[in-house]
Design an enzyme around this catalytic site. Structure first.
Site, PDB file in Angstrom:
ATOM      1  N   CYS A 127       0.864  -1.246   0.518  1.00  0.00           N
ATOM      2  CA  CYS A 127       0.295   0.063  -0.042  1.00  0.00           C
ATOM      3  C   CYS A 127       0.977   1.260  -0.564  1.00  0.00           C
ATOM      4  O   CYS A 127       1.322   1.770   1.320  1.00  0.00           O
ATOM      5  CB  CYS A 127      -1.600  -0.300   1.278  1.00  0.00           C
ATOM      6  SG  CYS A 127      -2.204   1.296   1.818  1.00  0.00           S
ATOM      7  N   CYS A 186      -0.783   4.340   2.061  1.00  0.00           N
ATOM      8  CA  CYS A 186      -0.330   4.159   3.406  1.00  0.00           C
ATOM      9  C   CYS A 186       1.473   4.279   3.647  1.00  0.00           C
ATOM     10  O   CYS A 186       1.236   5.052   5.254  1.00  0.00           O
ATOM     11  CB  CYS A 186      -0.563   2.665   3.975  1.00  0.00           C
ATOM     12  SG  CYS A 186      -2.426   1.746   2.929  1.00  0.00           S
ATOM     13  N   ASP A 187       1.971   3.425   3.320  1.00  0.00           N
ATOM     14  CA  ASP A 187       3.538   3.429   3.702  1.00  0.00           C
ATOM     15  C   ASP A 187       3.962   4.676   2.504  1.00  0.00           C
ATOM     16  O   ASP A 187       5.170   4.759   3.330  1.00  0.00           O
ATOM     17  CB  ASP A 187       4.107   2.401   3.932  1.00  0.00           C
ATOM     18  CG  ASP A 187       2.962   0.817   5.028  1.00  0.00           C
ATOM     19  OD1 ASP A 187       2.820   1.641   5.481  1.00  0.00           O
ATOM     20  OD2 ASP A 187       2.540   0.213   4.355  1.00  0.00           O
TER      21      ASP A 187
END
Length: 313
Positions: free
Chosen positions: A134, A137-138
């Protein structure tokens, strides 16, 4: 006793659906989740993009209060795996792995999906420590650093473009010499200066130390190994939708799905079957973000309340 609503899955979508259905007036609501509630996000070491949450917080810490909040309003958690959902006239049958069959007037299914693994050495070892599925996300954690993206579809290329805005350099590793993404997306990738294409290549090994990933080795069609020093690897080779509970005895699905097995829903999370809603990562065009899954759960719950109120008149 027939449940007002059965919720299948205990991630952000399922928990939010549980909160809204119980607080919204449905009396008999059970959430079926074979393990502890929370979903995939509990595996994330740090969350920075959930609204209202500041400072360092893990996915586990983020999700910990959610079940308690839901249960305050009467949500029941049944720690059992659901093997199948069927419908007999206006009543849904919840077939559990312990042999029990419960009944419900409405069902909200939120069993999510799981990213496919690419299968290279070190992928499992460094998952969550430099290997991610992701970018939104990261990606922030790799600001100004070098990363690799594995894959050649729309998602892989879009995530590579996203990372290119944050990272110093993005290596795009694809096993073929052509991409299967939309032509315009391919054009944008090729025109992005800090994206380097490694075509006809596959990841051979990701390696690192106790701090995380420090490099990747790729192998081309001539078996030539290329060793690249970098800090993160993002794999986008598809998702497996957790839709097994919707498969009927004849092999068909209870409701309509697309070719990838994602559940087709409208803007109200309604499926092709009256009384059945699908939300979170298993639905079509899911952003695969906690906040979006929670929104899906709220929408589905509000619809379920109206539906149950109507059929009970």
């Amino acid at each position: 006793m027939i449940l007002d609503c059965a919720i299948i899955g205990g991630g952000p979508a399922g928990l939010t659906a549980g909160l809204y259905t119980t607080r919204g007036g449905l009396n008999n609501v059970t959430m079926y989740e074979k393990g502890m509630p929370g979903g995939q996000i509990t595996n994330s070491s740090e969350i920075e993009n959930y609204p209202g949450v500041t400072g360092e917080i893990s996915g586990m810490d983020l999700m910990m209060p959610w079940p308690q909040q839901c249960q305050k309003f009467g949500l029941k958690h049944d720690m059992v795996e659901v093997s199948k959902i069927t419908k007999d006239e206006n009543i849904f049958k919840i077939h559990c792995n312990d042999g029990r069959v419960d009944e419900a007037y409405s069902v909200i299914i939120a069993t999510g999906s799981r990213p496919k693994r690419a299968g290279f050495a070190g992928e499992d070892e460094f998952f969550g420590k430099g290997v991610s599925t992701c970018a939104t996300c990261d990606g922030f954690f790799y600001k100004g650093k070098d990363v690799a993206v594995i894959g050649g579809g729309d998602t892989a290329l879009e995530e590579a473009l996203y990372l290119a805005k944050i990272c110093n350099k993005v290596y795009l590793v694809h096993r073929r010499d052509e991409f299967r993404a939309a032509p315009n997306t391919v054009k944008r990738v090729k025109e992005t200066q800090n994206i380097e294409l490694l075509l006809n290549s596959v990841p051979d090994e990701v390696y690192g130390d106790n701090m995380g990933v420090t490099g990747i080795k790729t192998k081309d069609k001539n078996n030539t190994i290329k060793d690249i020093k970098l800090d993160g690897v993002f794999t986008f080779v598809g998702n497996d939708i957790n839709n097994q509970t919707l498969i009927q005895d004849d092999g068909s699905f209870l409701c309509d799905t697309n070719q990838q097995g994602q559940i087709i829903v409208d803007l109200n999370m309604k499926t092709s079957i009256n009384g059945l809603w699908a939300c979170g990562d298993m639905r079509i065009q899911s952003p695969k973000q906690v906040v979006s899954a929670a929104g899906d759960g709220a929408v589905a719950a509000l619809q379920a309340i109206s539906y149950v109120d109507e059929i009970s008149k």
